[in-house]
Every structure is written in structure tokens, then in C-alpha cells.
Design a protein around this motif. Structure first.
Motif, PDB file in Angstrom:
ATOM      1  N   LEU A 181       0.828  -1.205   0.000  1.00  5.28           N
ATOM      2  CA  LEU A 181       0.000   0.000   0.000  1.00  5.28           C
ATOM      3  C   LEU A 181       0.865   1.258   0.000  1.00  5.28           C
ATOM      4  N   LEU A 182       1.960   1.224   0.780  1.00 14.62           N
ATOM      5  CA  LEU A 182       2.887   2.359   0.769  1.00 14.62           C
ATOM      6  C   LEU A 182       3.477   2.563  -0.626  1.00 14.62           C
ATOM      7  N   ALA A 183       3.785   1.459  -1.301  1.00 14.53           N
ATOM      8  CA  ALA A 183       4.345   1.555  -2.648  1.00 14.53           C
ATOM      9  C   ALA A 183       3.382   2.281  -3.578  1.00 14.53           C
ATOM     10  N   GLY A 184       2.104   1.894  -3.509  1.00 14.66           N
ATOM     11  CA  GLY A 184       1.122   2.539  -4.371  1.00 14.66           C
ATOM     12  C   GLY A 184       0.984   4.015  -4.081  1.00 14.66           C
ATOM     13  N   TRP A 185       0.979   4.384  -2.795  1.00 16.26           N
ATOM     14  CA  TRP A 185       0.841   5.793  -2.422  1.00 16.26           C
ATOM     15  C   TRP A 185       2.084   6.591  -2.815  1.00 16.26           C
ATOM     16  N   LEU A 186       3.266   6.060  -2.466  1.00 15.34           N
ATOM     17  CA  LEU A 186       4.508   6.763  -2.788  1.00 15.34           C
ATOM     18  C   LEU A 186       4.701   6.897  -4.296  1.00 15.34           C
ATOM     19  N   GLY A 187       4.369   5.822  -5.019  1.00 13.19           N
ATOM     20  CA  GLY A 187       4.514   5.886  -6.470  1.00 13.19           C
ATOM     21  C   GLY A 187       3.591   6.914  -7.091  1.00 13.19           C
ATOM     22  N   THR A 188       2.401   7.059  -6.545  1.00 11.87           N
ATOM     23  CA  THR A 188       1.451   8.044  -7.064  1.00 11.87           C
ATOM     24  C   THR A 188       1.897   9.470  -6.752  1.00 11.87           C
ATOM     25  N   VAL A 189       2.394   9.690  -5.531  1.00 13.42           N
ATOM     26  CA  VAL A 189       2.768  11.038  -5.081  1.00 13.42           C
ATOM     27  C   VAL A 189       4.134  11.456  -5.620  1.00 13.42           C
ATOM     28  N   LEU A 190       5.111  10.541  -5.582  1.00 12.43           N
ATOM     29  CA  LEU A 190       6.491  10.906  -5.910  1.00 12.43           C
ATOM     30  C   LEU A 190       6.961  10.374  -7.259  1.00 12.43           C
ATOM     31  N   GLY A 191       6.340   9.322  -7.740  1.00  9.42           N
ATOM     32  CA  GLY A 191       6.810   8.661  -8.946  1.00  9.42           C
ATOM     33  C   GLY A 191       7.360   7.288  -8.624  1.00  9.42           C
ATOM     34  N   THR A 192       7.408   6.424  -9.614  1.00  7.75           N
ATOM     35  CA  THR A 192       7.791   5.023  -9.413  1.00  7.75           C
ATOM     36  C   THR A 192       9.223   4.884  -8.898  1.00  7.75           C
ATOM     37  N   VAL A 193      10.162   5.520  -9.563  1.00  5.35           N
ATOM     38  CA  VAL A 193      11.573   5.335  -9.192  1.00  5.35           C
ATOM     39  C   VAL A 193      11.885   5.928  -7.816  1.00  5.35           C
ATOM     40  N   PRO A 194      11.445   7.161  -7.488  1.00  2.65           N
ATOM     41  CA  PRO A 194      11.680   7.658  -6.127  1.00  2.65           C
ATOM     42  C   PRO A 194      11.063   6.765  -5.060  1.00  2.65           C
ATOM     43  N   ALA A 195       9.891   6.192  -5.339  1.00  2.00           N
ATOM     44  CA  ALA A 195       9.262   5.300  -4.371  1.00  2.00           C
ATOM     45  C   ALA A 195      10.116   4.058  -4.146  1.00  2.00           C
ATOM     46  N   ILE A 196      10.693   3.519  -5.211  1.00  2.00           N
ATOM     47  CA  ILE A 196      11.560   2.345  -5.062  1.00  2.00           C
ATOM     48  C   ILE A 196      12.812   2.705  -4.265  1.00  2.00           C
ATOM     49  N   TRP A 197      13.340   3.921  -4.463  1.00  2.00           N
ATOM     50  CA  TRP A 197      14.502   4.354  -3.674  1.00  2.00           C
ATOM     51  C   TRP A 197      14.160   4.420  -2.187  1.00  2.00           C
ATOM     52  N   ILE A 198      12.968   4.885  -1.861  1.00  2.00           N
ATOM     53  CA  ILE A 198      12.565   4.922  -0.449  1.00  2.00           C
ATOM     54  C   ILE A 198      12.504   3.504   0.112  1.00  2.00           C
ATOM     55  N   GLY A 199      11.946   2.587  -0.649  1.00  2.00           N
ATOM     56  CA  GLY A 199      11.918   1.189  -0.215  1.00  2.00           C
ATOM     57  C   GLY A 199      13.319   0.636  -0.006  1.00  2.00           C
ATOM     58  N   THR A 200      14.248   1.036  -0.874  1.00  2.00           N
ATOM     59  CA  THR A 200      15.638   0.581  -0.755  1.00  2.00           C
ATOM     60  C   THR A 200      16.269   1.067   0.548  1.00  2.00           C
ATOM     61  N   VAL A 201      16.022   2.322   0.900  1.00  2.00           N
ATOM     62  CA  VAL A 201      16.575   2.869   2.138  1.00  2.00           C
ATOM     63  C   VAL A 201      16.000   2.132   3.353  1.00  2.00           C
ATOM     64  N   VAL A 202      14.696   1.861   3.334  1.00  2.00           N
ATOM     65  CA  VAL A 202      14.072   1.115   4.437  1.00  2.00           C
ATOM     66  C   VAL A 202      14.704  -0.269   4.551  1.00  2.00           C
ATOM     67  N   ALA A 203      14.907  -0.938   3.406  1.00  2.00           N
ATOM     68  CA  ALA A 203      15.524  -2.264   3.423  1.00  2.00           C
ATOM     69  C   ALA A 203      16.934  -2.205   3.995  1.00  2.00           C
ATOM     70  N   MET A 204      17.693  -1.179   3.639  1.00  2.00           N
ATOM     71  CA  MET A 204      19.054  -1.037   4.162  1.00  2.00           C
ATOM     72  C   MET A 204      19.052  -0.828   5.679  1.00  2.00           C
ATOM     73  N   LEU A 205      18.096  -0.056   6.165  1.00  2.00           N
ATOM     74  CA  LEU A 205      17.984   0.136   7.613  1.00  2.00           C
ATOM     75  C   LEU A 205      17.689  -1.181   8.321  1.00  2.00           C
ATOM     76  N   GLY A 206      17.070  -2.099   7.610  1.00  2.00           N
ATOM     77  CA  GLY A 206      16.765  -3.404   8.192  1.00  2.00           C
ATOM     78  C   GLY A 206      17.999  -4.186   8.599  1.00  2.00           C
ATOM     79  N   ALA A 207      19.143  -3.849   8.053  1.00  2.00           N
ATOM     80  CA  ALA A 207      20.366  -4.568   8.415  1.00  2.00           C
ATOM     81  C   ALA A 207      20.832  -4.244   9.835  1.00  2.00           C
ATOM     82  N   LEU A 208      20.428  -3.098  10.371  1.00  2.00           N
ATOM     83  CA  LEU A 208      20.990  -2.616  11.635  1.00  2.00           C
ATOM     84  C   LEU A 208      20.730  -3.525  12.839  1.00  2.00           C
ATOM     85  N   PRO A 209      19.521  -4.063  13.045  1.00  2.00           N
ATOM     86  CA  PRO A 209      19.323  -4.914  14.228  1.00  2.00           C
ATOM     87  C   PRO A 209      20.313  -6.064  14.327  1.00  2.00           C
TER      88      PRO A 209
END
Length: 451
Positions: free
Chosen positions: A405-433
């Protein structure tokens, strides 16, 4: 991609090779086919196993066709927007969040074979509706939302039953070889299925490929009907209240630091990658304009990376230590996520970047899954294994519809590629724990302290 049982993502759903461990159940994560014990001819004399194996193999082939065909139907034929792709992926995965926990506890109280047959037949009817609606020139996006939700619910019940069915079907000494045979077949279908489907798309339309998925589910149901098992349902007087049983699993996970960190890494990674993977068909098929056949080949390459990871995972853990293997695989699959949006910025290099992305992701997620699932099984008392896995799955798969759902909202508001970049940053933060924990430096990960 998701992390956890199923090849390519942390604790991810079936049919997807991009997520770290998501399988759950009381048995170990699926063994690599190359790690399975050598020939156990007695397995093939087990009553019902050959039919069960054949049915699941055909079902896996159909699932690979569907994994390629459904995004093509949505993006290329129905011109789905970013928001609509978010709704579709959310519909397909919402069942893991909504019914995952009670389904696991409830299935311990009934005969699993009957539930699996019913789930397969529901999936046959739901998936077959797509080509039928298309032939009638009536297919619309909302149909895919409904069908995705129905298939998702049925899949939750089938998968939970499947995880515990093999020990019911075969004798104890054949459980390992049976799991090895089933996983080897599944990996074979993951390797060849998407590429074959991509070639077939030059001859037939994507909705027709979904008919193969329906036929696979039908064969699975028929194979289960031919099987006879001796499962004994737990008597009512031996059962605890359903809510209490679920609570025991949740409390154990929340009270175990190692599991909390695994859940943190897997959930954040799945949240981020679900954003990227929801929008990846739009990126690959529409923005980059790649042929669907290439899309199928990319999926196959991811499966090859996963197969290599499943073969080498235990060797890597022995070579550098379990904790280091866990940390390294976490670092690789989170950082490799950046290759997906990078492909949009360098179109001439898009295909090579996507190939490296798929191979690295498939490889590293399988290493992560095998190492952490093995450690999870060691740290958890046996009576709690099923509920522990169900609790973890509830969280790490439950974030996936939210990510969609976040992907659909972010892609609509920011565009497909910026939304994927946001997902990438979230995934990278997942490494920290994991990376910031003492477990990243351990030669051997924790074991059970008390039953």
C-alpha cells in the motif's frame, strides 16, 4: 523479495524467491536438494508420497507461470497505475497479516489433508476466473484484487497445513529425504518455470498462462485426494484455549533477544523490498520497456542465485562462523536492493544491473534464511516451534501488505523510481538490528537454554 522461507526474501511468502525465511512450521527450513541424503528408495514406496510429490511439482510449475503472468496482465494489459499495483500486492498478501496466527493454531486441531484439498479447489476456481473473464472481454483490475485476496487466504491455510503434512505422510526415517525431494522439485520449477513462461508469452497471452496455474492447483488437489494418511487429531481435552496458545508463541519471541533482532531485520527488509517489488513490474515492463521474456529470465537467474546460496550456506557458516555468515548475508541482500532503482538511471546498463541484483539477492537471502532458521530451531523449545514460527511469520509477512500500500501511495505522489529508492533505504535500515548486535560476531549462534 522477501526474507524467510522461500528463497528470496526474509521470511517471505511462497512463490517468491526474494525474501529471507518465511516458511514457519515445526520442521526445519527446506533443505537444499544437494544436501538431501542419497537415494532412499523406500521413500518412493511410501503410500501416497509419489502422488503427493507429482501434484506439488505441477503446482509449483503453475505458480512460476503465475508469478510472471499476473504482473503482465496488470501492467501491460490493464495499464495498472502505481496505486493499483499497491492494492493488488496488498490484496495478495493481506491474509498473512489477518489470518496467519489463528490459521496456524486452528490447523493443529483438524486433519490437514482435508484443509489443503479445500484450499486447492478454492484456488482453482479463483485463478481460472482470470482467463475466463479475459476471454469474455470483462476483465478489470478490481477482479484481480478480489481474486488475489481469495487466493492469498487459501494459500495461508494450504501452506500451514503443508508444513506439517510430510511427517504425517511418511515414516520418520523418510521425512528428510521427502523434504529434499519436494524442495529439489520446487527449485527445478523455480529455475525453469519463469523462462519457459517468458517464451510462451510470445505465443499465448498472459491470462492463458494463468490457466496453467489453475491446472496446477487442480492436480495438487487430486493428488491429495489419492493420498491416505494416518493423522490423528489432538483430542479436545488436550487442547488449550486458542488465544492462549497463540499468546505463548508471541511471548516467547518477544522475550528472546536473538529472535527480536531477527524479526526486526526481516520485517524492515520485507517492508522495504515489498515497496520495490510491488513497483518493479512497472519499472521493468513500462519504464525500461523490457520484453516479458527478459523479465522471466531475470526471475530464473534469481532462482539460480538462491539455489547456489542453499548449497553453500552451511559451508559458509562453517568457514566464517554462523554469526558472521548471518551478518554478511544481511549486508549483501540489503545493499544489493539499490541495484533495482539504479537500473532506471542507467538504461543501457539496466539488464546487467538487474541480473546482478537478482543473483545477489537470491543468493544472500537463502544464506540468511538457512542460517537464521537453523538458529531459531535451536533456541526454541520443541513444543513451541510451531507457534514461534507462526508468530514470526505474522510480523515479517504481515508488513508486506503495508509495504504494498505504501508503494502505491509513494509511487502516485512521488513517482515510481523515487518510491523504489525509499523502499531501498528502508531495506538497508533493516540490516541494523543484526549488524549492531553481538550475534554478528559469534562463531556459533545461541542455543536453547531450557526446555
Amino acid at each position: 523479495m522477501t526474507v524467510e522461507p522461500n528463497a528470496s526474501a526474509p521470511d517471505a511468502p511462497p512463490a517468491d524467491a526474494a525474501a529471507p525465511d518465511a516458511r514457519g512450521g515445526t520442521a526445519p527450513g527446506p533443505p537444499s536438494p544437494l544436501d538431501a541424503p542419497p537415494s532412499h528408495r523406500g521413500l518412493w514406496r511410501e503410500r501416497g508420497f509419489p502422488a503427493f510429490w507429482a501434484g506439488q511439482g505441477l503446482s509449483q510449475l503453475g505458480a512460476q507461470f503465475a508469478a510472471l503472468a499476473m504482473p503482465i496482465v496488470a501492467v501491460s494489459m490493464l495499464q495498472a497505475t502505481d496505486a493499483q499495483m499497491g492494492y493488488l500486492n496488498a490484496a495478495e498478501t493481506a491474509a498473512f497479516l489477518l489470518v496467519g496466527l489463528p490459521a496456524g493454531a486452528w490447523l493443529d486441531r483438524v486433519r490437514k489433508r482435508n484443509v489443503m484439498i479445500a484450499a486447492d479447489l478454492v484456488r482453482v476456481v479463483a485463478v481460472a476466473a482470470v482467463p475466463l473473464l479475459w476471454l469474455a472481454n470483462m476483465l478489470e483490475m478490481w477482479h484481480l484484487f478480489v481474486i488475489g485476496a481469495v487466493v492469498g487466504i487459501a494459500t495461508v491455510f494450504f501452506d500451514v497445513g503443508y508444513q506439517s503434512f510430510v511427517p504425517v505422510l511418511v515414516r520418520d526415517e523418510h521425512v528428510g529425504p521427502a523434504n529434499g525431494a519436494l524442495e529439489a522439485t520446487a527449485q527445478t520449477m523455480r529455475l525453469g518455470g519463469p523462462a519457459v513462461a517468458g517464451v510462451l508469452l510470445r505465443v499465448v497471452s498472459a491470462p492463458i498462462l494463468l490457466a496453467v496455474n489453475a491446472v496446477g492447483f487442480l492436480f495438487s488437489a487430486i493428488s491429495l485426494m489419492l493420498v491416505r494418511d494416518d493423522e490423528q487429531v489432538k483430542p479436545k481435552h488436550e487442547r488449550q484455549h486458542l488465544v492462549r496458545e497463540i499468546g505463548d508463541g508471541l511471548r516467547f519471541v518477544a522475550g528472546t533477544d536473538f529472535l527480536v533482532r531477527i524479526v526486526g531485520t526481516t520485517a524492515l527488509t520485507n517492508l522495504g523490498t515489498s515497496i520495490g517489488m510491488t513497483l518493479s513490474p512497472i519499472l521493468i515492463l513500462r519504464i525500461l520497456g523490457l520484453d516479458p521474456a527478459i523479465y522471466g529470465v531475470l526471475m530464473t537467474l534469481g532462482a539460480i542465485g538462491g539455489l547456489v546460496g542453499s548449497v553453500l550456506a552451511n559451508r559458509i557458516a562453517r568457514w566464517i562462523g554462523e554469526g558472521q555468515a548471518l551478518a554478511l548475508s544481511t549486508l549483501v541482500f540489503t545493499s544489493s536492493a539499490a541495484l533495482l532503482p539504479l537500473a532506471a538511471h542507467f538504461p543501457p546498463l539496466a539488464v546487467p544491473l538487474l541480473i546482478v541484483f537478482e543473483v545477489l539477492l537470491g543468493f544472500s537471502i537463502l544464506v540468511y534464511n538457512i542460517v537464521q532458521v537453523t538458529a531459531r530451531q535451536r533456541v526454541c523449545p520443541k513444543p513451541l516451534l510451531g507457534r514461534m514460527n507462526a508468530s514470526i511469520r505474522f510480523v515479517v509477512w504481515g508488513v508486506m501488505p503495508i509495504g504494498a500500500l505504501l508503494a502505491g501511495w509513494l509511487g502516485t505522489v512521488l513517482g515510481t523510481v523515487p518510491a523504489i529508492w525509499i523502499g531501498t533505504v528502508v531495506a538497508m535500515l533493516g540490516a541494523l538490528p543484526i549488524l549492531l548486535s553481538p550475534y554478528a560476531r559469534m562463531r556459533q549462534l545461541p542455543t536453547r537454554q531450557a526446555e
